[in-house]
Design a protein around this motif. Structure first.
Motif, PDB file in Angstrom:
ATOM      1  N   THR A 116       0.828  -1.211   0.000  1.00  0.00           N
ATOM      2  CA  THR A 116       0.000   0.000   0.000  1.00  0.00           C
ATOM      3  C   THR A 116       0.858   1.255   0.000  1.00  0.00           C
ATOM      4  OG1 THR A 116      -1.783  -1.124   1.215  1.00  0.00           O
ATOM      5  CG2 THR A 116      -1.761   1.279   1.270  1.00  0.00           C
ATOM      6  N   ASP A 117       1.849   1.288   0.878  1.00  0.00           N
ATOM      7  CA  ASP A 117       2.653   2.502   1.063  1.00  0.00           C
ATOM      8  C   ASP A 117       3.740   2.681   0.004  1.00  0.00           C
ATOM      9  OD1 ASP A 117       1.095   3.048   3.269  1.00  0.00           O
ATOM     10  OD2 ASP A 117       2.495   2.172   4.698  1.00  0.00           O
ATOM     11  N   SER A 118       3.778   1.772  -0.966  1.00  0.00           N
ATOM     12  CA  SER A 118       4.656   1.978  -2.126  1.00  0.00           C
ATOM     13  C   SER A 118       4.004   2.940  -3.120  1.00  0.00           C
ATOM     14  CB  SER A 118       4.932   0.641  -2.830  1.00  0.00           C
ATOM     15  OG  SER A 118       3.782   0.191  -3.542  1.00  0.00           O
ATOM     16  N   TYR A 119       2.678   3.086  -3.000  1.00  0.00           N
ATOM     17  CA  TYR A 119       1.878   3.961  -3.867  1.00  0.00           C
ATOM     18  C   TYR A 119       1.954   3.558  -5.336  1.00  0.00           C
ATOM     19  CZ  TYR A 119       2.338   6.546   0.485  1.00  0.00           C
ATOM     20  OH  TYR A 119       2.363   6.891   1.821  1.00  0.00           O
ATOM     21  N   ASP A 120       2.199   2.265  -5.565  1.00  0.00           N
ATOM     22  CA  ASP A 120       2.128   1.725  -6.924  1.00  0.00           C
ATOM     23  C   ASP A 120       0.668   1.356  -7.170  1.00  0.00           C
ATOM     24  OD1 ASP A 120       2.175   0.226  -9.256  1.00  0.00           O
ATOM     25  OD2 ASP A 120       4.069  -0.778  -8.775  1.00  0.00           O
ATOM     26  N   PHE A 121      -0.123   2.344  -7.558  1.00  0.00           N
ATOM     27  CA  PHE A 121      -1.564   2.152  -7.619  1.00  0.00           C
ATOM     28  C   PHE A 121      -1.988   1.167  -8.707  1.00  0.00           C
ATOM     29  CE2 PHE A 121      -1.514   6.515  -5.608  1.00  0.00           C
ATOM     30  CZ  PHE A 121      -1.852   6.036  -4.351  1.00  0.00           C
ATOM     31  N   GLU A 122      -1.174   1.010  -9.722  1.00  0.00           N
ATOM     32  CA  GLU A 122      -1.492   0.020 -10.758  1.00  0.00           C
ATOM     33  C   GLU A 122      -1.426  -1.390 -10.176  1.00  0.00           C
ATOM     34  OE1 GLU A 122       0.243  -1.402 -15.098  1.00  0.00           O
ATOM     35  OE2 GLU A 122       0.528   0.679 -14.465  1.00  0.00           O
ATOM     36  N   LEU A 123      -0.370  -1.662  -9.415  1.00  0.00           N
ATOM     37  CA  LEU A 123      -0.235  -2.968  -8.768  1.00  0.00           C
ATOM     38  C   LEU A 123      -1.327  -3.168  -7.722  1.00  0.00           C
ATOM     39  CD1 LEU A 123       1.228  -5.611  -8.026  1.00  0.00           C
ATOM     40  CD2 LEU A 123       2.710  -4.251  -6.516  1.00  0.00           C
ATOM     41  N   ILE A 124      -1.561  -2.161  -6.907  1.00  0.00           N
ATOM     42  CA  ILE A 124      -2.572  -2.277  -5.853  1.00  0.00           C
ATOM     43  C   ILE A 124      -3.947  -2.537  -6.454  1.00  0.00           C
ATOM     44  CG2 ILE A 124      -3.709  -1.067  -3.950  1.00  0.00           C
ATOM     45  CD1 ILE A 124      -1.037   0.500  -3.593  1.00  0.00           C
ATOM     46  N   GLU A 125      -4.253  -1.868  -7.549  1.00  0.00           N
ATOM     47  CA  GLU A 125      -5.535  -2.102  -8.229  1.00  0.00           C
ATOM     48  C   GLU A 125      -5.654  -3.557  -8.676  1.00  0.00           C
ATOM     49  OE1 GLU A 125      -8.008  -0.646 -12.220  1.00  0.00           O
ATOM     50  OE2 GLU A 125      -6.351   0.575 -11.450  1.00  0.00           O
ATOM     51  N   GLU A 126      -4.575  -4.094  -9.221  1.00  0.00           N
ATOM     52  CA  GLU A 126      -4.584  -5.486  -9.671  1.00  0.00           C
ATOM     53  C   GLU A 126      -4.869  -6.437  -8.506  1.00  0.00           C
ATOM     54  OE1 GLU A 126      -1.666  -8.721 -11.971  1.00  0.00           O
ATOM     55  OE2 GLU A 126      -0.906  -6.724 -11.435  1.00  0.00           O
ATOM     56  N   ILE A 127      -4.232  -6.188  -7.367  1.00  0.00           N
ATOM     57  CA  ILE A 127      -4.431  -7.055  -6.200  1.00  0.00           C
ATOM     58  C   ILE A 127      -5.860  -6.931  -5.674  1.00  0.00           C
ATOM     59  CG2 ILE A 127      -3.662  -7.602  -3.865  1.00  0.00           C
ATOM     60  CD1 ILE A 127      -0.923  -6.421  -4.613  1.00  0.00           C
ATOM     61  N   LEU A 128      -6.355  -5.706  -5.563  1.00  0.00           N
ATOM     62  CA  LEU A 128      -7.714  -5.494  -5.054  1.00  0.00           C
ATOM     63  C   LEU A 128      -8.747  -6.192  -5.933  1.00  0.00           C
ATOM     64  CD1 LEU A 128      -7.481  -1.705  -4.099  1.00  0.00           C
ATOM     65  CD2 LEU A 128      -7.612  -3.632  -2.510  1.00  0.00           C
ATOM     66  N   LYS A 129      -8.572  -6.116  -7.229  1.00  0.00           N
ATOM     67  CA  LYS A 129      -9.522  -6.757  -8.145  1.00  0.00           C
ATOM     68  C   LYS A 129      -9.456  -8.273  -8.030  1.00  0.00           C
ATOM     69  CE  LYS A 129      -9.991  -3.067 -11.568  1.00  0.00           C
ATOM     70  NZ  LYS A 129      -9.728  -2.630 -12.967  1.00  0.00           N
ATOM     71  N   GLU A 130      -8.254  -8.807  -7.814  1.00  0.00           N
ATOM     72  CA  GLU A 130      -8.106 -10.256  -7.655  1.00  0.00           C
ATOM     73  C   GLU A 130      -8.764 -10.722  -6.356  1.00  0.00           C
ATOM     74  OE1 GLU A 130      -7.334 -13.953  -8.933  1.00  0.00           O
ATOM     75  OE2 GLU A 130      -6.894 -12.119 -10.062  1.00  0.00           O
ATOM     76  N   ILE A 131      -8.647  -9.925  -5.307  1.00  0.00           N
ATOM     77  CA  ILE A 131      -9.315 -10.248  -4.042  1.00  0.00           C
ATOM     78  C   ILE A 131     -10.822 -10.323  -4.247  1.00  0.00           C
ATOM     79  CG2 ILE A 131      -9.906  -9.319  -1.758  1.00  0.00           C
ATOM     80  CD1 ILE A 131      -7.018  -8.217  -1.626  1.00  0.00           C
ATOM     81  N   LYS A 132     -11.356  -9.351  -4.952  1.00  0.00           N
ATOM     82  CA  LYS A 132     -12.806  -9.312  -5.168  1.00  0.00           C
ATOM     83  C   LYS A 132     -13.290 -10.493  -6.009  1.00  0.00           C
ATOM     84  CE  LYS A 132     -13.602  -4.394  -4.476  1.00  0.00           C
ATOM     85  NZ  LYS A 132     -14.276  -3.180  -4.973  1.00  0.00           N
ATOM     86  N   LYS A 133     -12.427 -10.984  -6.884  1.00  0.00           N
ATOM     87  CA  LYS A 133     -12.790 -12.160  -7.680  1.00  0.00           C
ATOM     88  C   LYS A 133     -13.041 -13.376  -6.795  1.00  0.00           C
ATOM     89  CE  LYS A 133     -10.377 -11.078 -12.014  1.00  0.00           C
ATOM     90  NZ  LYS A 133      -9.255 -11.501 -12.908  1.00  0.00           N
ATOM     91  N   GLN A 134     -12.415 -13.389  -5.618  1.00  0.00           N
ATOM     92  CA  GLN A 134     -12.586 -14.503  -4.688  1.00  0.00           C
ATOM     93  C   GLN A 134     -13.863 -14.364  -3.861  1.00  0.00           C
ATOM     94  OE1 GLN A 134     -10.441 -17.043  -4.881  1.00  0.00           O
ATOM     95  NE2 GLN A 134      -9.349 -15.868  -6.446  1.00  0.00           N
TER      96      GLN A 134
END
Length: 248
Positions: A116-134
């Motif tokens: 989160t605190d890396s502020y790599d929002f592209e990566l964070i978005e990818e992870i959040l979307k994968e979580i929601k897929k579950q």
């Protein structure tokens, strides 16, 4: 109430106690299982689980006979809190974590603070979307409740998460503020209200520095707190602290 697991993984910010936690807990799943069971007996029905072999083993020993939901952390790595290596944090196999956590009763998965605190929002978005897929609710953890919250308010991922875990304690310990008095507390409260997420408080005991009764009385004043995660290092602490929290 959520059972925190930092003592079980002997996090380095505990200082000299980290060595004791390593010997008593991190490499001893039986002792950890006893604490999880005692916490559950005292009204704790959720645990903040990370992908750690000993911790997973401990949880599985208890969950067979007890209903304990998982608030999972995705992308946990061993990082220096003083000089964090965000590139190392971002290279963790977070997909493996999601797959593991999805095996359990995991209604919420949170992205680890060093991602989160890396502020790599592209990566964070990818992870959040994968979580929601579950089928889980997605959330973020931060080590910097002021700085990161301000960045998130202007970020492209603001609408992609529902839960937000932040460190808050009366001392301002391990928070990104030099002091934590009335003005700073009000500033943080205003920021948190703007972000409009379900808030999970961690480090309310200031990593064991604060007396539980004083810490929990302070917690009661935080009108933005929806949940709290509390780490304990013994069965006695589990019984004492969680009973105290319920009665305050």
């Amino acid at each position: 109430m959520i059972l925190g697991t930092a003592p079980f993984t002997a996090e380095s910010y505990f200082g000299h106690r980290s060595r004791l936690y390593h010997l008593d807990l991190e490499i001893n799943s039986g002792n950890v299982a006893k604490i999880i069971k005692k916490a559950n007996e005292n009204g704790v029905n959720a645990i903040n689980l990370v992908n750690n072999d000993n911790l997973i083993e401990s949880y599985e020993k208890v969950v067979k006979d007890n209903e304990i939901a998982v608030i999972g952390t995705v992308g946990k790595t061993i990082i220096d809190y003083v000089n964090p290596d965000y590139e190392k944090a971002k290279n963790v196999d977070w997909k493996k974590d999601i797959k593991l956590l999805a095996k359990y009763n995991t209604p919420i998965m949170l992205v680890d603070e060093f991602i989160t605190d890396s502020y790599d929002f592209e990566l964070i978005e990818e992870i959040l979307k994968e979580i929601k897929k579950q089928g889980a609710f997605a959330g973020l953890i931060t080590a910097y409740p002021y700085k990161t919250t301000e960045k998130l308010l202007d970020s492209p991922i603001l609408d992609l998460f529902d839960f937000y875990m932040i460190p808050v304690n009366k001392l301002g310990y391990m928070m990104d503020t030099k002091v934590f008095l009335e003005k700073e507390r009000e500033d943080l409260a205003n920021l948190i209200k703007k972000i409009d997420k379900k808030i999970i408080i961690n480090k309310i005991l200031a990593c064991g520095i604060q007396h539980p009764e004083e810490a929990f009385n302070f917690l009661k004043k935080l009108d933005y707190a929806d949940m709290v995660t509390i780490g304990v290092a013994s069965e006695n602490e589990a019984e004492t602290d969680f009973k105290l929290l319920k009665n305050i």
